[in-house]
Scaffold this motif. Structure first.
Motif, short mmCIF file in Angstrom:
data_model
loop_
_atom_site.label_atom_id
_atom_site.label_comp_id
_atom_site.label_asym_id
_atom_site.label_seq_id
_atom_site.Cartn_x
_atom_site.Cartn_y
_atom_site.Cartn_z
N TYR A 6 -0.86 5.96 -3.87
CA TYR A 6 -1.66 4.84 -3.41
C TYR A 6 -1.67 5.11 -1.69
CZ TYR A 6 -0.30 2.35 -7.57
OH TYR A 6 -0.35 1.89 -8.89
N THR A 205 -1.18 -4.10 3.23
CA THR A 205 -1.89 -3.76 4.50
C THR A 205 -1.01 -2.95 5.66
OG1 THR A 205 -3.54 -5.53 4.06
CG2 THR A 205 -3.56 -4.54 6.37
N VAL A 208 -0.15 0.68 3.99
CA VAL A 208 -1.18 1.67 3.84
C VAL A 208 -1.50 2.67 5.08
CG1 VAL A 208 -2.62 0.45 2.18
CG2 VAL A 208 -3.03 0.32 4.65
N LYS A 216 -7.66 1.55 -2.16
CA LYS A 216 -6.28 0.86 -1.97
C LYS A 216 -6.06 0.06 -3.14
CE LYS A 216 -6.44 -2.70 1.00
NZ LYS A 216 -6.42 -3.38 2.29
#
Length: 275
Positions: A6, A205, A208, A216
């Protein structure tokens, strides 16, 4: 396990009380404002209650980060001890050295320390987490510590953080004097349904590697509804469920977490909780 897939630099749904992931919901923002007011105005005793997993410890750690260098904190995490041991823990966490470990000497040393710090414009705050475990004698000791003051202000601010049982305990007749000294009491509520979407987005958020990365992970609207249904807005339970959902998404090779994934993960978690 799924972080690389991810494109995450860390686990967004870690169960630890990380203030970097603090989410400013209405209830948590109000709690921060109340605590900062109580600390800065030297109100003495402040109480924060909330159900298990509503983010009380994270809230306290956020306060530590927001406060100025003029405010020094001591954090007591496990108050299951005698009133003398509680006093020893407070003195030790504040870095106060004493030759004698009896109650009188400890209070004397603490008072001298607080007067010295106050003369330099510093404010001392003791946070006692899981305070619902404090005995009546320990809470009475807390009240006595709150009596340390000058003619103008309290020398020590004490924040009692605990589950709703703490509020019930403070209603005992034996703790009437302590109850009268509580200047701020805030009850942290679970997240509202609309907050859950923003909470999940906020944590992803934060985690990441590149916020502009097109791959995302995303939770569908139906998945968000399911998450609220199963967790009732408890941040800790949301973290547990979303962490399991990301693992399931990784196994299924998808960046879209839908309600079916959430439902399956919830069944696994609920099964584990009941066995």
């Amino acid at each position: 396990m799924y972080n690389d897939y991810y494109q995450l630099k860390e686990n967004p749904f870690n169960a630890t009380a990380d203030p970097d992931f603090f989410f400013s919901s209405k209830t948590h923002s109000e709690a921060v404002a109340n605590l900062i007011y109580g600390i800065e105005q030297r109100k003495g005793i402040l109480v924060v209650t909330g159900e298990i997993g509503t983010g009380k410890t994270t809230l306290c750690r956020k306060i530590f980060k927001l406060s100025t260098k003029r405010i020094k904190f001591a954090l007591i995490l496990n108050p299951k001890c005698s009133e003398l041991q509680l006093l020893q823990m407070i003195v030790h966490d504040l870095g106060i050295e004493t030759k004698s470990k009896n109650k009188y000497s400890l209070v004397q040393a603490l008072n001298e320390f607080l007067i010295a710090e106050s003369s330099q414009g510093n404010n001392i705050v003791v946070v006692i987490d899981e305070a619902q475990h404090l005995s009546v004698k320990q809470l009475e000791q807390v009240r006595l510590l709150s009596n340390l003051e000058t003619e103008k202000e309290k020398l020590l601010q004490i924040i009692l953080v605990g589950q709703p049982e703490l509020y019930d305990k403070l209603q005992l007749p034996a703790l009437r004097q302590l109850r009268q000294r509580v200047a701020v009491h805030f009850h942290v509520q679970p997240l509202e349904k609309e907050d859950v979407r923003h909470y999940i987005h906020h944590r992803i958020t934060k985690a990441v590697m590149d916020p502009h990365e097109s791959r995302k992970v995303e939770f569908t609207e139906n998945a968000i509804d399911r998450i609220y249904h199963y967790t009732k807005g408890s941040p800790r339970t949301i973290n547990i469920l979303c962490d399991r959902a990301l693992l399931a998404g990784f196994v299924a090779d998808t960046y879209s977490i839908d309600d079916e994934i959430i439902q399956n993960c919830a069944k696994e978690i609920l099964y584990c909780e009941h066995h």
